[in-house]
Design a protein around this motif. Structure first.
Motif, mmCIF file in Angstrom:
data_model
loop_
_atom_site.group_PDB
_atom_site.id
_atom_site.type_symbol
_atom_site.label_atom_id
_atom_site.label_comp_id
_atom_site.label_asym_id
_atom_site.label_seq_id
_atom_site.Cartn_x
_atom_site.Cartn_y
_atom_site.Cartn_z
ATOM 1 N N VAL A 269 32.847 64.057 34.409
ATOM 2 C CA VAL A 269 31.561 64.682 34.623
ATOM 3 C C VAL A 269 31.204 65.496 35.863
ATOM 4 O O VAL A 269 31.943 65.560 36.921
ATOM 5 C CB VAL A 269 30.881 63.346 35.025
ATOM 6 N N HIS A 270 31.038 66.752 35.238
ATOM 7 C CA HIS A 270 30.903 67.800 36.341
ATOM 8 C C HIS A 270 29.624 67.511 37.310
ATOM 9 O O HIS A 270 28.584 67.740 36.794
ATOM 10 C CB HIS A 270 30.717 69.238 35.897
ATOM 11 N N SER A 271 29.872 67.539 38.713
ATOM 12 C CA SER A 271 28.910 67.051 39.497
ATOM 13 C C SER A 271 28.716 68.139 40.603
ATOM 14 O O SER A 271 29.780 68.493 41.112
ATOM 15 C CB SER A 271 29.005 65.533 39.959
ATOM 16 N N ASN A 272 27.601 67.994 41.207
ATOM 17 C CA ASN A 272 27.265 68.867 42.442
ATOM 18 C C ASN A 272 27.676 68.018 43.731
ATOM 19 O O ASN A 272 27.335 66.725 43.411
ATOM 20 C CB ASN A 272 25.960 69.539 42.361
ATOM 21 N N ASN A 273 27.855 68.683 44.669
ATOM 22 C CA ASN A 273 28.222 67.772 45.745
ATOM 23 C C ASN A 273 27.677 68.471 47.082
ATOM 24 O O ASN A 273 28.223 68.616 48.192
ATOM 25 C CB ASN A 273 29.736 67.497 46.089
ATOM 26 N N MET A 274 26.583 69.122 47.121
ATOM 27 C CA MET A 274 26.010 69.946 48.030
ATOM 28 C C MET A 274 25.205 68.983 48.936
ATOM 29 O O MET A 274 24.064 68.933 49.139
ATOM 30 C CB MET A 274 24.957 70.998 47.627
ATOM 31 N N TRP A 340 19.827 62.828 45.847
ATOM 32 C CA TRP A 340 20.037 63.326 44.635
ATOM 33 C C TRP A 340 21.482 63.183 43.829
ATOM 34 O O TRP A 340 22.271 63.243 44.605
ATOM 35 C CB TRP A 340 19.886 65.067 44.903
ATOM 36 N N MET A 341 21.258 63.390 42.451
ATOM 37 C CA MET A 341 22.479 63.303 41.788
ATOM 38 C C MET A 341 22.141 64.356 40.558
ATOM 39 O O MET A 341 21.362 64.415 39.845
ATOM 40 C CB MET A 341 22.637 61.893 40.977
ATOM 41 N N MET A 342 23.464 65.202 40.526
ATOM 42 C CA MET A 342 23.097 66.315 39.686
ATOM 43 C C MET A 342 24.585 66.563 38.859
ATOM 44 O O MET A 342 25.557 66.646 39.282
ATOM 45 C CB MET A 342 22.833 67.928 40.321
ATOM 46 N N PHE A 343 24.235 66.548 37.308
ATOM 47 C CA PHE A 343 25.559 66.854 36.646
ATOM 48 C C PHE A 343 25.071 68.197 35.658
ATOM 49 O O PHE A 343 23.803 68.371 35.229
ATOM 50 C CB PHE A 343 25.521 65.938 35.563
ATOM 51 N N SER A 344 25.976 68.955 35.550
ATOM 52 C CA SER A 344 25.986 70.097 34.433
ATOM 53 C C SER A 344 26.961 69.949 33.285
ATOM 54 O O SER A 344 26.327 70.515 32.162
ATOM 55 C CB SER A 344 26.490 71.175 35.222
ATOM 56 N N GLU A 345 27.882 69.101 33.330
ATOM 57 C CA GLU A 345 28.501 68.879 31.793
ATOM 58 C C GLU A 345 29.085 67.579 32.080
ATOM 59 O O GLU A 345 29.597 66.855 33.187
ATOM 60 C CB GLU A 345 29.828 70.025 31.856
ATOM 61 N N ILE A 346 29.108 67.018 30.655
ATOM 62 C CA ILE A 346 29.968 65.424 30.552
ATOM 63 C C ILE A 346 30.740 65.445 29.369
ATOM 64 O O ILE A 346 30.096 66.164 28.274
ATOM 65 C CB ILE A 346 29.003 64.318 30.490
#
Length: 865
Positions: A269-274, A340-346
């Protein structure tokens, strides 16, 4: 153990991520790896211009595929390519018909349709919503188009488009790579950042049955406000959810469906961590598995806790081990670590291998597996060499092999016997409580202390026949002091008062004024009647539209019905709207109905020879009790006369099947009407999007309150007030009806108790769920939920976060009144004063709820007259 090993098929693990930049291999049109039989077309001029000639740089036949005739702007002629497996399609190249310099046909524009299963077809569009791809400007040069977003499909249709009537021909090549991931759809709550390329459907604030930005191969940047795509809005590359978004309070639940059974090793899971902006990777994830679409979810999930990083704000892949679990469906709950929780690819890593995970599966496979092993052992002599001196050692092993096979077969027989024995014991145990407790049913909720009993109401001693509706259940909390209604009435003063008022009735019939004072029978607070004094009409559709005081006659005849008899032959059946236990509801044309009704007809179009009506029809095999109820319903409906209540127009009761004819509204029901619209804005006007204004919504609320005020003045209780039971004509006039339960479209709105009673629990007051008490006050509760539906434009189901069992559990929290009950959230479109009115409708204490007269007076000033 040897048998298990024989059933394992190993294939190399799938590659997890695909880079669209590198995924540009020719798929085989030009070199004929895609065979002629995999190419089909909607039409062709001649065999020499058939689809087999649509290969790039090929001059076979007459040089290309050409659809038959002149291509018109409205045509949808297509060339279809079967790629034989799921493919990640990134590029397409096209040519016209050259034919050694003799051809002059080409397509200047074309569209793409695609399918993953050959049944459901989807139209490709780019990230800005445009479906057109630029074609050719001559017959020989190749024009290549990048497909952004890429397509994941097995079948592709190329559809040439012409602005003018003209002849077109095409040659082409497809470019991409195999989609070894095997994922064919994912479902999730609608994100705050739109999944703009999702090719599934949006249903009640949920994405269902498609693929989109999570599988387009584009990972988001560290700063989620920056996008790798040009001319896109900030945050475009990510799907983002807030922990205060409806449907995602604690976690985001996603379901993944695959093309075939696989053993899953991991999920990435590609996740953002800002984290400086409230975005973090998920704190944990819990994944459940379903080995086959028809099987239940396995009880034991895989749980993985992440290591949160508050120092490095970079986006990253999080790898979740899945322990080689076998499945075709995976359901994962991603838990929030921040706002927030954000995904760009799974993506998923798996092996195309099916390991028998359950003994029951092996037992079902027993016969075929044993025959496979037998085939393996008996086929050996066919390929064996001539007998030699070394065969003696093999002969010595034969008894051992036979012994192993016999042992395996005996084990399989024992397993099958144990399964059958367990099923038999379960059936016996299932029947035992019914013999002891008659029809008591126990339902266990998530908490051990919240077990409840669903119990049928006893037949009162003074009744000469059982209640008319054997499908209705009463619900009591499983606590020693709450197992009977008397204890509850002693504990709650309002229930004690309701028992005293029970003689007044309060249902869909003429109140018995001889048994109570006018003040009691017609007050706006609605009398609370005893359950055993009420006859519940089952009705044709299986619904309980109104609660009815017990009638003094056992049957009704034609003379009791005031509605006119309409000639049956003048009803032309058009469509079945729904059906129930004893009958059906049809959409019909009634020829000459305005003239038949004469002056004072409620129909708006007096000049038409035929009008659309709804016809309730009793089935020929209906019971005598259902027949009597049907006639009672006719008698009662014929006496209702209000502009916001559905009208009974006429009947057909002189012969079977019995029918009642009611108004039908052109715009259908309010739920469907609103769910297909957006709130009015400059954007909806500019794009001709169907819309409604806030004033329209308020006007609808006023009309429903007016109709319910009329019913309450007669002490009639609807029991099933919801937007699905409100019909609209073309002038947006609302009429309250009762067709909702009969329609399969709304079956999910009703909770079925052990396959028998169906209850609209998400619209029901707590006392209706727990005590079976339906009153005008419980209708007020349902009216509040109906208002909530209206101001969410019916985009989601009430309490969409809760399962049916949790909704029942929540009603127990209202009863216990310890401040833990869950209310519906305030819709964004709803004015604060109106939401405050909704909250009053959901008051725990019954006397605190407003009357419909007060609701009508409170709502009416908000409407622009």
């Amino acid at each position: 153990m040897h048998l298990f090993l024989l059933l394992i098929l190993h294939v190399p693990a799938a590659i997890g991520q695909i880079d669209p930049v590198d995924c540009r291999d020719a798929l085989g049109m030009q070199d004929e790896r895609i065979e002629d039989e995999d190419l089909t077309a909607s039409s062709k001029w001649y065999d020499t211009t058939g689809p087999q000639n649509a290969r790039l740089h090929s001059e076979k036949g007459d040089g290309a595929w050409c659809p038959k005739g002149q291509l018109e702007p409205s045509d949808s002629q297509y060339l279809q390519i079967d790629l034989r497996k799921l493919t990640f399609l990134t590029t397409i190249g096209t040519q016209g018909r050259y034919a050694g310099g003799l051809g002059k046909e080409f397509a200047q524009l074309y569209r793409l349709n695609y399918s993953r299963d050959g049944v459901l077809w989807r139209s490709w569009k780019n990230r800005l919503g445009n479906q057109m791809l630029a074609g050719n400007i001559n017959t020989y040069n190749v024009v290549t188009n990048d497909i952004k977003p890429p397509i994941i499909a097995r079948y592709v249709r190329v559809i040439p488009v012409s602005r003018l009537s003209s002849t077109v021909c095409m040659r082409l090549e497809l470019y991409g790579c195999p989609w070894d991931d095997g994922l064919i759809s994912y479902s999730a709550p609608v994100p705050s950042f739109n999944d703009s390329t999702y090719d599934g459907v949006l249903d009640r604030r949920k994405l269902i049955g498609g693929l989109g930005q999570l599988t387009d191969g584009i990972t988001g940047k560290d700063d989620f406000l920056l996008s790798r795509q040009t001319n896109m809005w900030p945050g475009y590359d990510y799907l983002g959810w807030r922990n205060d978004t409806p449907g995602t309070l604690e976690y985001v639940e996603m379901e993944f469906v695959f093309d075939k059974p696989r053993n899953f090793t991991s999920m990435k899971v590609h996740s953002n961590n800002m984290f400086s902006r409230g975005v973090k990777i998920f704190s944990s994830v819990s994944c459940s598995f379903k080995p086959h679409p028809r099987l239940s979810w396995e009880a034991e999930p895989v749980v993985f806790n992440t290591v949160l990083d508050d120092r490095n704000p970079s986006a990253r892949y999080v790898t979740v081990p899945l322990n080689r679990r076998a499945a075709t469906h995976i359901r994962c709950r991603f838990y929030f670590a921040d706002v927030w929780m954000m995904f760009s690819e799974i993506s998923f890593q798996s092996e195309d291998a099916v390991l028998p995970a359950l003994p029951t599966q092996m037992s079902m496979m027993g016969t075929s597996a044993a025959s496979d092993v037998h085939a393996t052992t008996t086929s050996a002599p066919k390929t064996a060499a001539a007998p030699s001196s070394t065969d003696s050692s093999d002969d010595g092993n034969t008894p051992i092999l036979i012994g192993c096979l016999v042992t395996i077969i005996l084990l399989l027989v024992i397993i099958i016997f144990l399964i059958l024995w367990c099923q038999c014991v379960c059936k016996v145990l299932e029947k035992a409580p019914r013999r002891i407790l008659d029809e008591d049913v126990t339902v266990r909720l998530s908490s051990c202390s919240d077990t409840i009993i669903l119990q049928t109401p006893p037949v009162p001693p003074r009744s000469r026949h059982p209640p008319a509706d054997p499908h209705y259940e009463r619900v009591f909390l499983l606590d020693p002091q709450y197992q009977n209604p008397a204890a509850l009435r002693n504990k709650l003063p309002e229930l004690s008062q309701s028992a005293e008022a029970s003689a007044c009735g309060g249902g869909y019939a003429e109140p018995d004024v001889t048994q109570c004072t006018p003040h009691q029978c017609f007050n706006n607070n609605a009398p609370h009647y005893a359950e055993t004094d009420i006859v519940r009409l089952q009705g044709v559709t299986g619904s309980n539209m109104y609660a009815v005081p017990a009638l003094t006659v056992d049957s009704l005849t034609r003379k009791d019905i005031s509605a006119a008899e309409f000639p049956r032959q003048q009803l032309i059946f058009r469509e079945k709207l729904g059906e129930g236990q004893f009958g059906e509801v049809h959409l019909c044309e009634a020829e000459g109905l305005p003239e038949f009704l004469g002056e004072g007809s409620p129909l708006p179009d007096r000049d038409r020879r035929s009008v659309l009506v709804a016809v309730k029809q009793l089935r020929a095999d209906a019971t005598s009790q259902a027949r009597n109820d049907f006639l009672k319903e006719i008698k009662i409906m014929s006496r209702l006369d209000d502009p916001n209540i559905i009208r009974l127009l006429c009947v057909c009761v002189s012969s079977d099947p019995l029918c009642m004819v009611t108004e039908y509204m052109e715009n259908g029901d309010l739920n469907m009407f609103l769910s297909q619209r957006e709130i009015e804005s400059t954007l909806t006007h500019a794009n001709n999007i169907p819309s409604v204004s806030l004033s329209d919504l308020l006007h609808m609320a006023v009309q429903i309150s007016s109709g319910m005020k009329y019913l309450a003045s007669l002490n009639f209780v609807h029991r099933d007030l919801a937007t699905r039971n409100c019909l609209l004509d073309r002038r947006l006039t609302i009429k309250i009806a009762d067709f909702g339960m009969s329609r399969n479209l709304y079956s999910s709105d009703y909770y079925r108790i052990q396959g028998r009673a169906v209850l609209p629990i998400r619209w029901m007051a707590w006392e209706s769920i727990l005590l079976g008490k339906f009153t005008t006050a419980s209708d007020v509760w349902a009216f509040g939920v109906t208002l909530w539906e209206i101001f969410t434009l019916c985009k989601e189901q009430p309490y969409s976060l809760l399962s049916d069992e949790q909704v029942i559990e929540n009603s127990g929290e209202f009863f216990r009144n310890q401040g833990r009950q869950i209310f519906l959230y305030a819709p964004p479109l709803c004015p604060p004063s109106l939401f405050e009115l909704m909250m009053r409708c959901w008051s725990r204490n019954i006397p605190d709820r407003p009357a419909f007269e007060g609701l009508y007076q409170a709502l009416r000033p908000h409407v622009n007259q």
